[in-house]
Design an enzyme around this catalytic site. Structure first.
Site, PDB file in Angstrom:
ATOM      1  N   ASP A 176       8.813  -1.356 -12.829  1.00 37.39           N
ATOM      2  CA  ASP A 176       7.379  -1.417 -12.551  1.00 37.39           C
ATOM      3  C   ASP A 176       6.712  -0.151 -13.076  1.00 37.39           C
ATOM      4  O   ASP A 176       7.137   0.956 -12.750  1.00 37.39           O
ATOM      5  CB  ASP A 176       7.155  -1.554 -11.038  1.00 37.39           C
ATOM      6  CG  ASP A 176       5.736  -2.008 -10.720  1.00 37.39           C
ATOM      7  OD1 ASP A 176       5.039  -2.468 -11.638  1.00 37.39           O
ATOM      8  OD2 ASP A 176       5.344  -1.898  -9.546  1.00 37.39           O
TER       9      ASP A 176
ATOM     10  N   HIS B 260      -6.413   2.736 -11.592  1.00 38.12           N
ATOM     11  CA  HIS B 260      -5.561   2.620 -10.401  1.00 38.12           C
ATOM     12  C   HIS B 260      -4.854   3.943 -10.099  1.00 38.12           C
ATOM     13  O   HIS B 260      -4.836   4.401  -8.954  1.00 38.12           O
ATOM     14  CB  HIS B 260      -4.527   1.510 -10.596  1.00 38.12           C
ATOM     15  CG  HIS B 260      -3.519   1.449  -9.487  1.00 38.12           C
ATOM     16  ND1 HIS B 260      -3.829   0.991  -8.219  1.00 38.12           N
ATOM     17  CD2 HIS B 260      -2.218   1.829  -9.425  1.00 38.12           C
ATOM     18  CE1 HIS B 260      -2.753   1.074  -7.439  1.00 38.12           C
ATOM     19  NE2 HIS B 260      -1.760   1.578  -8.146  1.00 38.12           N
TER      20      HIS B 260
ATOM     21  N   GLU C 195      -0.317  -5.690  -4.852  1.00 35.56           N
ATOM     22  CA  GLU C 195      -0.668  -5.089  -6.130  1.00 35.56           C
ATOM     23  C   GLU C 195      -0.721  -6.208  -7.160  1.00 35.56           C
ATOM     24  O   GLU C 195       0.276  -6.901  -7.393  1.00 35.56           O
ATOM     25  CB  GLU C 195       0.341  -4.002  -6.533  1.00 35.56           C
ATOM     26  CG  GLU C 195       0.268  -2.807  -5.581  1.00 35.56           C
ATOM     27  CD  GLU C 195       0.985  -1.559  -6.056  1.00 35.56           C
ATOM     28  OE1 GLU C 195       1.955  -1.683  -6.834  1.00 35.56           O
ATOM     29  OE2 GLU C 195       0.568  -0.457  -5.637  1.00 35.56           O
TER      30      GLU C 195
ATOM     31  N   GLU D  20      -0.611  -7.534 -10.682  1.00 36.92           N
ATOM     32  CA  GLU D  20      -0.004  -6.999 -11.901  1.00 36.92           C
ATOM     33  C   GLU D  20       0.300  -8.117 -12.898  1.00 36.92           C
ATOM     34  O   GLU D  20       0.323  -9.292 -12.547  1.00 36.92           O
ATOM     35  CB  GLU D  20       1.316  -6.280 -11.564  1.00 36.92           C
ATOM     36  CG  GLU D  20       1.168  -5.219 -10.479  1.00 36.92           C
ATOM     37  CD  GLU D  20       2.331  -4.260 -10.408  1.00 36.92           C
ATOM     38  OE1 GLU D  20       3.164  -4.260 -11.333  1.00 36.92           O
ATOM     39  OE2 GLU D  20       2.406  -3.510  -9.419  1.00 36.92           O
TER      40      GLU D  20
ATOM     41  N   ASP E 103       3.121  -7.297  -6.444  1.00 39.57           N
ATOM     42  CA  ASP E 103       4.069  -6.276  -5.974  1.00 39.57           C
ATOM     43  C   ASP E 103       3.639  -5.859  -4.555  1.00 39.57           C
ATOM     44  O   ASP E 103       2.948  -4.862  -4.373  1.00 39.57           O
ATOM     45  CB  ASP E 103       4.040  -5.099  -6.950  1.00 39.57           C
ATOM     46  CG  ASP E 103       4.926  -3.950  -6.504  1.00 39.57           C
ATOM     47  OD1 ASP E 103       5.900  -4.204  -5.777  1.00 39.57           O
ATOM     48  OD2 ASP E 103       4.635  -2.805  -6.894  1.00 39.57           O
TER      49      ASP E 103
ATOM     50  N   ARG F 224       2.021   0.373   2.641  1.00 39.98           N
ATOM     51  CA  ARG F 224       1.498   1.707   2.324  1.00 39.98           C
ATOM     52  C   ARG F 224       1.936   2.776   3.309  1.00 39.98           C
ATOM     53  O   ARG F 224       2.074   3.952   2.932  1.00 39.98           O
ATOM     54  CB  ARG F 224      -0.034   1.663   2.274  1.00 39.98           C
ATOM     55  CG  ARG F 224      -0.601   0.703   1.260  1.00 39.98           C
ATOM     56  CD  ARG F 224      -0.168   1.058  -0.152  1.00 39.98           C
ATOM     57  NE  ARG F 224      -0.752   0.138  -1.135  1.00 39.98           N
ATOM     58  CZ  ARG F 224      -0.377   0.080  -2.400  1.00 39.98           C
ATOM     59  NH1 ARG F 224       0.594   0.869  -2.843  1.00 39.98           N
ATOM     60  NH2 ARG F 224      -0.945  -0.763  -3.230  1.00 39.98           N
TER      61      ARG F 224
ATOM     62  N   GLN G 171       5.498   3.592   2.386  1.00 41.14           N
ATOM     63  CA  GLN G 171       5.454   4.254   1.067  1.00 41.14           C
ATOM     64  C   GLN G 171       4.982   5.702   1.172  1.00 41.14           C
ATOM     65  O   GLN G 171       5.577   6.609   0.570  1.00 41.14           O
ATOM     66  CB  GLN G 171       4.516   3.460   0.139  1.00 41.14           C
ATOM     67  CG  GLN G 171       4.391   4.037  -1.268  1.00 41.14           C
ATOM     68  CD  GLN G 171       3.327   3.317  -2.111  1.00 41.14           C
ATOM     69  OE1 GLN G 171       2.695   2.357  -1.642  1.00 41.14           O
ATOM     70  NE2 GLN G 171       3.138   3.770  -3.331  1.00 41.14           N
TER      71      GLN G 171
ATOM     72  N   LYS H 195       8.385  -0.975  -1.125  1.00 44.63           N
ATOM     73  CA  LYS H 195       8.134  -1.940  -2.196  1.00 44.63           C
ATOM     74  C   LYS H 195       9.242  -2.981  -2.320  1.00 44.63           C
ATOM     75  O   LYS H 195       9.006  -4.078  -2.818  1.00 44.63           O
ATOM     76  CB  LYS H 195       8.072  -1.210  -3.542  1.00 44.63           C
ATOM     77  CG  LYS H 195       7.040  -0.119  -3.627  1.00 44.63           C
ATOM     78  CD  LYS H 195       5.738  -0.677  -4.065  1.00 44.63           C
ATOM     79  CE  LYS H 195       4.788   0.430  -4.507  1.00 44.63           C
ATOM     80  NZ  LYS H 195       3.546  -0.141  -5.026  1.00 44.63           N
TER      81      LYS H 195
ATOM     82  N   THR I   8       8.881  -9.002  -4.189  1.00 36.49           N
ATOM     83  CA  THR I   8       7.929  -9.023  -5.302  1.00 36.49           C
ATOM     84  C   THR I   8       7.804 -10.484  -5.724  1.00 36.49           C
ATOM     85  O   THR I   8       8.819 -11.136  -5.986  1.00 36.49           O
ATOM     86  CB  THR I   8       8.449  -8.189  -6.497  1.00 36.49           C
ATOM     87  OG1 THR I   8       8.749  -6.868  -6.042  1.00 36.49           O
ATOM     88  CG2 THR I   8       7.418  -8.119  -7.608  1.00 36.49           C
TER      89      THR I   8
ATOM     90  N   GLU J 253      -7.242   0.297  -2.407  1.00 45.16           N
ATOM     91  CA  GLU J 253      -8.402   0.728  -3.197  1.00 45.16           C
ATOM     92  C   GLU J 253      -9.677   0.012  -2.742  1.00 45.16           C
ATOM     93  O   GLU J 253     -10.720   0.637  -2.564  1.00 45.16           O
ATOM     94  CB  GLU J 253      -8.164   0.452  -4.682  1.00 45.16           C
ATOM     95  CG  GLU J 253      -7.098   1.321  -5.325  1.00 45.16           C
ATOM     96  CD  GLU J 253      -6.708   0.778  -6.692  1.00 45.16           C
ATOM     97  OE1 GLU J 253      -7.274   1.222  -7.696  1.00 45.16           O
ATOM     98  OE2 GLU J 253      -5.824  -0.105  -6.755  1.00 45.16           O
TER      99      GLU J 253
HETATM  100 CA    CA Z   1       3.385  -1.753  -8.464  1.00 43.59          CA
END
Ligand code: CA
Length: 408
Positions: A124, A131, A196, A198, A230, A234, A237, A250, A254, A355
């Site tokens: 990844d 971002h 996420e 992606e 993904d 948080r 993380q 993570k 996925t 975000e």
């Molecule tokens: Ca990611």
């Protein structure tokens, strides 16, 4: 490019899954649980195994096309991908298609879709400047948002291939260590579960160990594109990630879309990628530098909350491929590498909820008075994407969806 068969219009012209798209997937049905390769055409799935008796394909590729995953076809490389795709296009466009092969079609509503390929390694990246800047501000508010390496190389990490799941798979809320409000270290279900949005690139043709793959060889190795979610915890993380990067926040899941869009179907979506300053080192240079004009959409419980633009990613997929092999690491068929979260400059273009809600401080309204900062149990997130198609139409990439199940 829209003219097929001397200008005759195919009944499959236009639409998100028209004759110029033709993504590959793996499906079964209630009547026939055998997993086999299907090609999406309009609201139907073309069963490649059922075409075997029609001698549509060259003998040397027929075993790969009768497989229960895409890996054998992917491994065969572009010299096999091109004729297979063109044979399918010709067949669908032929006036006698109905007599010859309509029995090979299954309505999409009857198809059970599966993981389209066996995932080898999963990488990844972190290729969106917007971002990376936003996350830098949120995770390290007292320092420069972009670290010194970010404009010198495509920053990435190795993810967990074994937990890549097909769209529609329920996502169990992960538990882990996190820092409580008073700084104490506690264990429990994530309270800041996020997404996420992606774009993933699927490696078909392998490379030899010890050999760097040049950026210009991108299309010699990459078979196609899937949408990726993904999922990211948080709170887990933020506590675990320094100094070695993402780990359990993570690796629990996925999700990828059911349909792999062939790279060739995105030729009309190629667009100039942003100029890079400072110029990259020689191994990251491209003779034709391009991104793909994909517009993603993120729906939270059916309400669209964002439309991230993929075209302006700072590091292109070709540069990512060159970077991940420059140390001699070989490519394997089924390797999946994802772009990293796709975010544009505007809040309505952010590809993650951390975000969109600015660290959970600005809730998102989902209609009916519902507000969210992070994911609640039972929430569903669906990521889609559109792109310019080869016939002037807009194609739609196979969506990736998932619903949050309570922590066990
Ligand atoms: Ca990611």
């Amino acid at each position: 490019m829209s003219e097929i068969n001397g200008g005759a219009r195919s009944p499959f012209e236009g639409g998100p899954y028209g004759i110029h798209h033709l993504p590959y997937g793996i499906f079964s049905t209630a009547d026939d649980p055998t997993r086999r390769i299907g090609v999406r055409i309009a609201d139907q799935v073309l069963d490649l195994r059922a075409l075997d008796s029609e001698a549509v394909f060259a003998p040397q590729i027929r075993a790969a096309l009768a497989s229960d995953s895409l890996n054998a076809l992917m491994a065969a490389g572009p010299d096999a991908w091109r004729p297979v795709r063109s044979r399918i296009t010709d067949l669908l466009a032929s006036p006698d298609f109905g007599e010859r092969a309509s029995r090979a079609l299954t309505p999409i509503r009857r198809a059970r879709m599966h993981l389209p390929f066996a995932v080898a390694d999963y990488v990844d990246f972190y290729a969106s400047e917007h971002h990376a800047t936003n996350l830098g501000r949120l995770f390290r508010p007292d320092s420069e948002p972009l670290l010194p390496n970010w404009k010198r190389l495509p920053v990435g990490y190795h993810g967990r291939a074994g937990t890549v799941v097909a769209s529609g798979t329920a996502i169990g809320r992960p538990s882990g260590q996190r820092r409580g409000a008073g700084g104490e270290i506690e264990f429990g279900p994530s309270r800041r579960l996020d997404i996420e949005a992606e774009v993933g690139f699927v490696v078909g043709a392998p490379s030899e160990a010890g050999t760097a793959v040049p950026a210009d060889d991108f299309a010699e190795h990459v078979f196609g594109v899937v949408l990726v979610n993904d999922w990211s915890a948080r709170d887990i993380q933020a506590w675990e990630y320094q100094p070695l990067g993402p780990f359990l926040g993570k690796s629990f899941a996925t999700s990828i879309g059911h349909w792999v869009t062939p790279l060739a179907a995105l030729d009309a979506a190629k667009t100039a990628a942003p100029e890079q300053d400072p110029p990259p080192l020689a191994y990251l240079e491209e003779s034709e530098r391009f991104g793909y004009d994909l517009t993603l959409s993120v729906a939270w419980n059916g309400i669209e909350v964002s439309r991230p633009p993929f075209a302006q990613l700072y590091w292109t997929p070709a540069q990512q491929l060159a970077h991940m092999t420059v140390n001699g690491a070989r490519l394997r068929t089924g390797d999946l590498y994802a772009s990293g979260t796709v975010s544009g400059p505007e809040p309505g273009q952010y590809g993650s909820f951390i975000e969109l809600t600015w660290g959970g401080s600005e809730p998102v309204r989902l209609g009916d008075g519902a507000e969210r900062t992070f994911l609640e149990d039972g929430d569903t997130v669906t990521i889609g994407a559109t792109a310019p198609g080869l016939g002037g139409e807009t194609i739609g990439l196979g969506e990736v969806t998932g619903t949050i199940a309570p922590a066990r």
